[in-house]
Design a protein around this motif. Sequence first.
Motif, short mmCIF file in Angstrom:
data_model
loop_
_atom_site.label_atom_id
_atom_site.label_comp_id
_atom_site.label_asym_id
_atom_site.label_seq_id
_atom_site.Cartn_x
_atom_site.Cartn_y
_atom_site.Cartn_z
N LYS A 322 0.83 -1.21 0.00
CA LYS A 322 0.00 0.00 0.00
C LYS A 322 0.86 1.26 0.00
O LYS A 322 0.56 2.23 -0.72
CB LYS A 322 -0.92 0.01 1.23
CG LYS A 322 -1.93 -1.12 1.27
CD LYS A 322 -2.75 -1.02 2.57
CE LYS A 322 -3.71 -2.16 2.72
NZ LYS A 322 -4.49 -2.07 3.97
N SER A 323 1.91 1.26 0.79
CA SER A 323 2.76 2.45 0.87
C SER A 323 3.52 2.69 -0.44
O SER A 323 3.68 3.84 -0.87
CB SER A 323 3.75 2.33 2.03
OG SER A 323 4.59 1.21 1.87
N SER A 324 3.98 1.60 -1.08
CA SER A 324 4.67 1.75 -2.38
C SER A 324 3.73 2.29 -3.44
O SER A 324 4.11 3.13 -4.27
CB SER A 324 5.26 0.42 -2.83
OG SER A 324 6.29 0.01 -1.98
N PHE A 325 2.48 1.79 -3.43
CA PHE A 325 1.48 2.28 -4.38
C PHE A 325 1.28 3.78 -4.19
O PHE A 325 1.30 4.55 -5.17
CB PHE A 325 0.17 1.53 -4.18
CG PHE A 325 -0.89 1.91 -5.19
CD1 PHE A 325 -1.07 1.17 -6.34
CD2 PHE A 325 -1.71 3.01 -4.97
CE1 PHE A 325 -2.04 1.52 -7.27
CE2 PHE A 325 -2.69 3.37 -5.89
CZ PHE A 325 -2.85 2.62 -7.04
N GLU A 326 1.09 4.22 -2.95
CA GLU A 326 0.85 5.64 -2.70
C GLU A 326 2.06 6.49 -3.06
O GLU A 326 1.93 7.59 -3.61
CB GLU A 326 0.48 5.84 -1.23
CG GLU A 326 0.05 7.27 -0.91
CD GLU A 326 -0.50 7.42 0.49
OE1 GLU A 326 -0.85 8.56 0.86
OE2 GLU A 326 -0.61 6.40 1.22
N LYS A 327 3.25 5.96 -2.80
CA LYS A 327 4.47 6.70 -3.13
C LYS A 327 4.62 6.87 -4.64
O LYS A 327 5.02 7.92 -5.12
CB LYS A 327 5.68 5.96 -2.56
CG LYS A 327 7.00 6.69 -2.75
CD LYS A 327 8.15 5.93 -2.09
CE LYS A 327 9.48 6.65 -2.30
NZ LYS A 327 10.61 5.90 -1.69
N LYS A 328 4.28 5.82 -5.40
CA LYS A 328 4.41 5.88 -6.85
C LYS A 328 3.39 6.81 -7.49
O LYS A 328 3.70 7.56 -8.43
CB LYS A 328 4.24 4.48 -7.46
CG LYS A 328 5.50 3.65 -7.53
CD LYS A 328 5.25 2.38 -8.34
CE LYS A 328 6.51 1.55 -8.44
NZ LYS A 328 6.31 0.33 -9.25
N PHE A 329 2.13 6.76 -7.01
CA PHE A 329 1.04 7.40 -7.73
C PHE A 329 0.44 8.62 -7.03
O PHE A 329 -0.36 9.34 -7.62
CB PHE A 329 -0.05 6.37 -8.03
CG PHE A 329 0.45 5.21 -8.84
CD1 PHE A 329 0.85 5.37 -10.16
CD2 PHE A 329 0.56 3.95 -8.27
CE1 PHE A 329 1.33 4.31 -10.90
CE2 PHE A 329 1.04 2.88 -9.00
CZ PHE A 329 1.42 3.05 -10.32
N GLY A 330 0.81 8.85 -5.78
CA GLY A 330 0.38 10.06 -5.10
C GLY A 330 -1.00 10.00 -4.49
O GLY A 330 -1.54 11.02 -4.08
N PHE A 331 -1.62 8.82 -4.46
CA PHE A 331 -2.91 8.65 -3.80
C PHE A 331 -3.02 7.20 -3.34
O PHE A 331 -2.29 6.33 -3.80
CB PHE A 331 -4.07 9.01 -4.74
CG PHE A 331 -4.09 8.23 -6.02
CD1 PHE A 331 -4.73 6.99 -6.12
CD2 PHE A 331 -3.47 8.75 -7.16
CE1 PHE A 331 -4.74 6.29 -7.30
CE2 PHE A 331 -3.48 8.03 -8.36
CZ PHE A 331 -4.12 6.81 -8.42
N THR A 332 -3.94 6.93 -2.42
CA THR A 332 -4.08 5.57 -1.90
C THR A 332 -4.86 4.71 -2.90
O THR A 332 -5.64 5.22 -3.70
CB THR A 332 -4.82 5.57 -0.55
OG1 THR A 332 -6.17 5.98 -0.77
CG2 THR A 332 -4.14 6.51 0.44
N TYR A 356 -0.22 -4.71 3.19
CA TYR A 356 -0.31 -5.35 1.88
C TYR A 356 -1.73 -5.80 1.55
O TYR A 356 -2.54 -6.07 2.44
CB TYR A 356 0.60 -6.59 1.82
CG TYR A 356 2.07 -6.27 1.87
CD1 TYR A 356 2.76 -5.90 0.73
CD2 TYR A 356 2.77 -6.35 3.08
CE1 TYR A 356 4.12 -5.61 0.77
CE2 TYR A 356 4.13 -6.05 3.14
CZ TYR A 356 4.79 -5.68 1.98
OH TYR A 356 6.12 -5.39 2.04
N ILE A 357 -1.98 -5.93 0.25
CA ILE A 357 -3.15 -6.61 -0.30
C ILE A 357 -2.62 -7.81 -1.06
O ILE A 357 -1.74 -7.67 -1.92
CB ILE A 357 -3.93 -5.69 -1.26
CG1 ILE A 357 -4.38 -4.42 -0.53
CG2 ILE A 357 -5.12 -6.42 -1.86
CD1 ILE A 357 -4.71 -3.30 -1.46
N LYS A 358 -3.12 -9.00 -0.76
CA LYS A 358 -2.54 -10.20 -1.37
C LYS A 358 -3.59 -11.25 -1.69
O LYS A 358 -4.70 -11.23 -1.16
CB LYS A 358 -1.48 -10.79 -0.44
CG LYS A 358 -1.99 -11.14 0.94
CD LYS A 358 -0.83 -11.53 1.85
CE LYS A 358 -1.30 -11.80 3.27
NZ LYS A 358 -0.17 -12.12 4.17
#
Length: 385
Positions: A322-332, A356-358
């Motif tokens: 989740k944190s990597s996703f937000e860091k890459k794209f700027g939103f949750t 994580y989502i798995k």
Amino acid sequence: MINSVYIHIPFCQQLCHYCDFTKFFYNEAAANEYIEALANEINQNIPNEKTYVKTIYVGGGTPTALTVEQLRSLLNLIYKKFDIANCKEFTIEANPGDFDIDKIKLLKSYGVNRISLGVQVFDDKMLEELGRIHKVKDVYRTIDLLTQQHFSNISLDLIYALPNQTVNQFEKSLQEAMTFNLPHYSTYALQIEPKTIFYQRYKKGQLHRPPQEAEVEMYTILKDTMQANDVYQYEISNFAKQGYESQHNLTYWNNDYYYGFGAGAHGYLPGKRIGNIRPLPHYIKKALDNGMPVLTTEEIGLKEQIEEEFFLGLRKLEGVSKSSFEKKFGFTYNKLYGQTVSNLIQKGWLAEDQQYIKLTDEGILFGNDVFAQFLLENSDLELVY
């Protein structure tokens, strides 16, 4: 930053019946010309010497089908262009029986530190039916030679759900593979790919795969056997001892950038995916002419990046960060996928914790159905911007 480089060597001593990768029968003159063309492509795209990448992967085809001198030319090219001393993982694919002591020593001297062996099955009759030319005894000899030369990071490939393979036959093959106590195993259910010998037989009704319930049972045995041997599953088809996960393949599953060089190779650069020309004569001509043997360029926009973050990330057993996703794209992720994730959790196919989502165990069996739920419409992006 470009994390990794994949280099394709398309030559094989024999063409396997199931393989749809770019491959051609080995020919010494053609291989010499190919290495020259490959050098021109790499030099054109990477002008600097000693470029840093985290991982290098030389695949095929069968890279070890090359002669010692051809391998030396290839490795010398790689050594000049990339910073091997600081490269975390340098893998070369090989077939059992292709190795002799001179080739192994050569690989070691150029900094190759990981070997991926295409074993596929521990059964000589099935190997013959797959179009493989090695025998089970060659696996033992090859691993013995590699360990004598202090190669410790060895991966072994297995295929299951082979034509007419029973669950008991698969279990016997798997148990034999485990006796080597290797740090990494890649395991794949047979896929019938177009433009293969198996595909032609399948269309004619001459190829009989095990029933789906047998394939599921094989996969369950696979997971249980790996766990019992302290080899943990970190991706749908990959198992490793702690610290021996394939760093190169994690580049793909983390949706990071990588170069792709050689006939039929694919690369992922900022904003685009590139696919090279596949036919050998055309690739060689174009690469020698201008070093740019590109067949296709696919623009990768924000929509595609977000989709692939889930498609690829969910292949990992830890899942999408989740944190990597937000860091890459700027939103949750919630802004686009909150309801999707909630629905799949209720269905028992996804699980979620704070990080994580798995996929669940059941979700792994229906992976393609899960991935399809993360396709976006362009209008969806308007919800977050």
